[in-house]
Design a protein around this motif. Structure first.
Motif, mmCIF file in Angstrom:
data_model
loop_
_atom_site.group_PDB
_atom_site.id
_atom_site.type_symbol
_atom_site.label_atom_id
_atom_site.label_comp_id
_atom_site.label_asym_id
_atom_site.label_seq_id
_atom_site.Cartn_x
_atom_site.Cartn_y
_atom_site.Cartn_z
ATOM 1 N N GLN A 172 0.840 -1.187 0.000
ATOM 2 C CA GLN A 172 0.000 0.000 0.000
ATOM 3 C C GLN A 172 0.877 1.240 0.000
ATOM 4 O OE1 GLN A 172 -2.342 0.189 3.510
ATOM 5 N NE2 GLN A 172 -0.714 -0.382 4.867
ATOM 6 N N PRO A 173 0.362 2.361 -0.485
ATOM 7 C CA PRO A 173 1.160 3.585 -0.507
ATOM 8 C C PRO A 173 1.549 4.012 0.896
ATOM 9 C CG PRO A 173 -1.152 4.038 -0.990
ATOM 10 C CD PRO A 173 -0.984 2.550 -1.011
ATOM 11 N N PRO A 174 2.674 4.738 1.046
ATOM 12 C CA PRO A 174 3.147 5.105 2.383
ATOM 13 C C PRO A 174 2.101 5.811 3.223
ATOM 14 C CG PRO A 174 4.829 5.589 0.725
ATOM 15 C CD PRO A 174 3.586 5.177 -0.018
ATOM 16 N N SER A 175 1.231 6.621 2.614
ATOM 17 C CA SER A 175 0.257 7.374 3.394
ATOM 18 C C SER A 175 -0.784 6.473 4.035
ATOM 19 C CB SER A 175 -0.454 8.398 2.497
ATOM 20 O OG SER A 175 -1.178 7.736 1.473
ATOM 21 N N GLN A 176 -0.852 5.205 3.593
ATOM 22 C CA GLN A 176 -1.837 4.296 4.152
ATOM 23 C C GLN A 176 -1.206 3.202 4.996
ATOM 24 O OE1 GLN A 176 -5.275 4.520 4.022
ATOM 25 N NE2 GLN A 176 -4.664 6.543 3.338
ATOM 26 N N GLN A 177 0.087 3.250 5.213
ATOM 27 C CA GLN A 177 0.734 2.232 6.030
ATOM 28 C C GLN A 177 0.996 2.785 7.413
ATOM 29 O OE1 GLN A 177 3.529 -0.210 4.124
ATOM 30 N NE2 GLN A 177 4.782 -0.513 5.923
ATOM 31 N N PRO A 178 0.529 2.106 8.459
ATOM 32 C CA PRO A 178 0.700 2.653 9.806
ATOM 33 C C PRO A 178 2.157 2.692 10.211
ATOM 34 C CG PRO A 178 -0.135 0.415 9.910
ATOM 35 C CD PRO A 178 -0.152 0.816 8.465
ATOM 36 N N PRO A 179 2.596 3.751 10.879
ATOM 37 C CA PRO A 179 3.970 3.812 11.356
ATOM 38 C C PRO A 179 4.192 2.794 12.452
ATOM 39 C CG PRO A 179 2.704 5.634 12.239
ATOM 40 C CD PRO A 179 1.821 4.930 11.239
ATOM 41 N N GLY A 180 5.456 2.445 12.652
ATOM 42 C CA GLY A 180 5.785 1.466 13.678
ATOM 43 C C GLY A 180 5.440 0.065 13.280
ATOM 44 N N VAL A 405 0.987 -12.524 20.286
ATOM 45 C CA VAL A 405 0.519 -11.148 20.422
ATOM 46 C C VAL A 405 -0.100 -10.681 19.108
ATOM 47 C CG1 VAL A 405 1.148 -8.766 20.979
ATOM 48 C CG2 VAL A 405 2.391 -10.664 22.047
ATOM 49 N N ARG A 406 -1.319 -10.162 19.188
ATOM 50 C CA ARG A 406 -1.950 -9.463 18.064
ATOM 51 C C ARG A 406 -1.921 -7.973 18.373
ATOM 52 N NH1 ARG A 406 -7.815 -12.263 17.976
ATOM 53 N NH2 ARG A 406 -8.116 -11.194 15.960
ATOM 54 N N THR A 407 -1.536 -7.166 17.375
ATOM 55 C CA THR A 407 -1.481 -5.719 17.567
ATOM 56 C C THR A 407 -2.271 -5.031 16.460
ATOM 57 O OG1 THR A 407 0.721 -5.875 18.557
ATOM 58 C CG2 THR A 407 0.016 -3.701 17.797
ATOM 59 N N PHE A 408 -3.146 -4.120 16.866
ATOM 60 C CA PHE A 408 -3.932 -3.322 15.921
ATOM 61 C C PHE A 408 -3.616 -1.847 16.168
ATOM 62 C CE2 PHE A 408 -6.579 -7.005 17.135
ATOM 63 C CZ PHE A 408 -6.748 -7.621 15.914
ATOM 64 N N ARG A 409 -3.022 -1.192 15.187
ATOM 65 C CA ARG A 409 -2.813 0.253 15.236
ATOM 66 C C ARG A 409 -3.852 0.903 14.331
ATOM 67 N NH1 ARG A 409 1.866 2.033 17.558
ATOM 68 N NH2 ARG A 409 3.292 0.370 18.210
ATOM 69 N N PHE A 410 -4.686 1.731 14.921
ATOM 70 C CA PHE A 410 -5.793 2.326 14.181
ATOM 71 C C PHE A 410 -5.361 3.632 13.514
ATOM 72 C CE2 PHE A 410 -7.885 -0.779 16.661
ATOM 73 C CZ PHE A 410 -9.154 -0.994 16.133
ATOM 74 N N GLN A 411 -6.081 4.002 12.478
ATOM 75 C CA GLN A 411 -5.826 5.268 11.793
ATOM 76 C C GLN A 411 -5.917 6.414 12.803
ATOM 77 O OE1 GLN A 411 -7.595 2.659 10.847
ATOM 78 N NE2 GLN A 411 -8.098 2.672 8.663
ATOM 79 N N SER A 412 -4.973 7.348 12.693
ATOM 80 C CA SER A 412 -4.886 8.417 13.694
ATOM 81 C C SER A 412 -4.995 9.810 13.075
ATOM 82 C CB SER A 412 -3.565 8.305 14.459
ATOM 83 O OG SER A 412 -2.470 8.379 13.573
ATOM 84 N N CYS A 413 -5.530 9.879 11.846
ATOM 85 C CA CYS A 413 -5.768 11.160 11.186
ATOM 86 C C CYS A 413 -7.227 11.188 10.738
ATOM 87 C CB CYS A 413 -4.842 11.333 9.982
ATOM 88 S SG CYS A 413 -3.076 11.240 10.385
ATOM 89 N N GLY A 436 5.489 10.848 10.295
ATOM 90 C CA GLY A 436 4.454 10.898 11.313
ATOM 91 C C GLY A 436 3.399 11.948 11.065
ATOM 92 N N ALA A 437 3.500 12.693 9.979
ATOM 93 C CA ALA A 437 2.547 13.767 9.698
ATOM 94 C C ALA A 437 1.272 13.214 9.069
ATOM 95 C CB ALA A 437 3.176 14.787 8.758
ATOM 96 N N CYS A 438 0.153 13.872 9.367
ATOM 97 C CA CYS A 438 -1.117 13.504 8.742
ATOM 98 C C CYS A 438 -1.174 14.053 7.316
ATOM 99 C CB CYS A 438 -2.298 14.063 9.551
ATOM 100 S SG CYS A 438 -2.617 13.173 11.077
ATOM 101 N N PRO A 439 -1.956 13.429 6.443
ATOM 102 C CA PRO A 439 -2.136 13.968 5.091
ATOM 103 C C PRO A 439 -2.788 15.347 5.142
ATOM 104 C CG PRO A 439 -2.972 11.712 5.246
ATOM 105 C CD PRO A 439 -2.684 12.166 6.638
ATOM 106 N N GLY A 440 -2.614 16.127 4.068
ATOM 107 C CA GLY A 440 -3.222 17.439 3.994
ATOM 108 C C GLY A 440 -4.728 17.377 4.169
#
Length: 504
Positions: A172-180, A405-413, A436-440
């Protein structure tokens, strides 16, 4: 955005262990990919150990392990509010049609192996006609409400038969891949089984009849560290807020999905664990959730948190052995209660966060990632002591003494306006994994991170519930969240994170 509330006719009975998976499914319940045993019993087999016809049967069967249909829901980012309820219902009908077609594939595995045209003529052709009628109704619903259906909607009717190998889709494009989180590229670890074929006798599946198989597991010690986290900038919000809501000791399960299929019983076709709001089912309105009881220690948090149950494939089954979402949808095995569940809200590496709007809905991961590809496969798997090594498309084999361990990182923008969207994704986004910046046009909100830990025996032998045609692949894991914090508490969450405090 209140929803009409209707009461469920019946509830899931109390958990109990009752029968073996073999007795549950029987010969007719085993899926197409396990046809090899039947082929080996072919009376036409000679003493030399096989026939050309048998080999052809096996090769043909590998081509129809499951059913791959275009995911219509993700292609509908804009649906008029007046059509949203009807369209959601039609999307649920499409899911039910796929499930029914898959069940026919499962119960006619011998015919599919013997006749190369059986799957197309008897399963995929009729499915295309049924889907076409539903897609036509979706288009009409959108037009009547003043909208325009997306181009190519009618072309999404055909489905294909496909093998069980994990699809090799672009990341997926970088803007849609969760950090970490690690790269979305499929794992290629030593000993992970490159072909991914289920039920071919080489590794065997883990007992529930339609996956996963041994190739879906990888030794976590063979995985290289792969987690990268953006550095905090000067304006970062560095605090955290943790809410304690239990481990579903209450045994609240249902196969609904009030976000994706509101008003539809068994909209998920797999069983969910619930913590937090105890009023959550397919028919819950926002008012129902606001007035519901919560398992959270802080009673100001009535949010609903849910994810697919994890089952041991150990020959023991639950009270849902004959129920929707359970045995009827080929989800069998002993449901595991997590040994711990942590629900934490993090800040943003580049900016302060704003409070989430009440009733904001977020889905992370993709319940259909096996056929959709990995663009939204954001959930990850690891082991305690090895959490700098995360897997997207494989289950981990943890060493003795380590837990899964299951880990879910949710969208934060958040787009700053909508609590939901037609495809339940476009109103929120992940921050850039590098900066770490949100999209425009998006605002940073507290990021929900769910960490769910299980004490299960080492080695292959467990799986998450899934839509039947998704073959219980690890990449289909997903989490759902509806924010029902009261406004004052949510503002306190944002303030705590912005100050850099550690709050509960």
């Amino acid at each position: 955005m209140g929803r009409t509330s209707r009461k469920r006719r019946s509830t899931l009975t109390t958990r109990m262990t009752i029968a073996s998976a073999a007795l549950l499914l029987g010969g007719g319940g085993l899926v197409a990919v396990n046809v090899y045993a039947s082929a080996q019993e072919d009376p036409g087999q000679d003493a030399g150990g096989g026939t050309r016809q048998q080999a052809q049967q096996q090769g043909q069967q590998r081509q129809v392990a499951t059913i791959d249909c275009p995911d219509v829901g993700t292609s509908l980012p804009d649906v008029p509010d007046g059509a949203r309820g009807r369209v959601d219902g039609e999307l649920a009908t499409l899911d039910s049609q796929i499930t029914e077609a898959y069940q026919r594939l499962a119960s006619n595995r011998t015919a599919a192996a013997q006749d190369p045209n059986f799957v197309q003529n008897s399963i995929l052709g009729p499915l295309k006609d049924k889907r076409g009628a539903v897609l036509d109704r979706i288009g009409q619903d959108i037009r009547r409400s003043g909208g325009r259906p997306p181009q190519g909607l009618d072309g999404m009717a055909p489905c294909t038969g496909r093998p069980s190998e994990q699809p090799q889709q672009p990341s997926q494009p970088p803007s849609q891949q969760p950090p970490g989180q690690p790269s979305q590229q499929p794992s290629q670890q030593p000993g992970d089984g490159s072909d991914g074929g289920a039920g071919d006798g080489a590794g065997g599946d883990t007992g529930n009849g339609n996956g996963p198989d041994a190739s879906d597991f990888v030794d976590i010690k063979s995985v290289q560290p792969n987690v990268a986290v953006p550095r905090n900038q000067r304006a970062a919000s560095r605090g955290t807020f943790t809410t304690a809501c239990g481990r579903n000791e209450n045994g609240k399960f249902n196969p609904d999905n009030v976000i994706v299929a509101p008003g539809v019983s068994n909209g998920a076709h797999h069983m969910h664990d619930y913590v937090g709001n105890q009023a959550t089912d397919a028919f819950s309105s926002d008012d129902d959730l606001a007035n519901g009881q919560t398992s959270c220690r802080n009673q100001g948090d009535k949010s609903t948190y849910y994810w697919p149950v994890l089952r041991l494939q150990n020959g023991k089954d639950e009270a849902d052995v004959g129920a929707d979402g359970g045995g009827k949808d080929q989800n069998v095995g002993e449901i595991q209660t997590p040994s711990s569940v942590t629900l934490k809200f993090d800040g943003n590496p580049t900016s302060k966060v704003v409070a989430m709007p009440r009733f904001l809905r977020i889905i992370t991961g993709d319940a259909k990632a096996f056929t959709n590809g990995d663009a939204n496969a954001n959930a990850s798997w690891s082991c305690t002591g090895f959490e700098n090594r995360q897997l997207k498309d494989k289950y981990p084999i943890c060493p003795q003494g380590s837990k899964v361990v299951r880990t879910f990182r949710f969208q934060s923008c958040w787009d700053g306006a909508n609590a939901d969207s037609a495809n339940h994704r476009t109103h929120v986004a992940f921050e850039d994994p590098r900066t770490g910046a949100c999209p425009g046009g998006f605002k940073a909100i507290p990021q929900l991170v769910q960490r769910i830990v299980y004490a299960v025996p080492p080695g292959p032998g467990f799986a998450v519930d899934s839509f039947p045609e998704q073959l219980h692949k690890a990449g289909t894991d997903h989490g759902d969240f509806i924010n029902v914090f009261d406004d004052k508490l949510m503002q306190r969450v944002a303030n705590c994170i912005n100050r850099g405090d550690r709050c509960t």
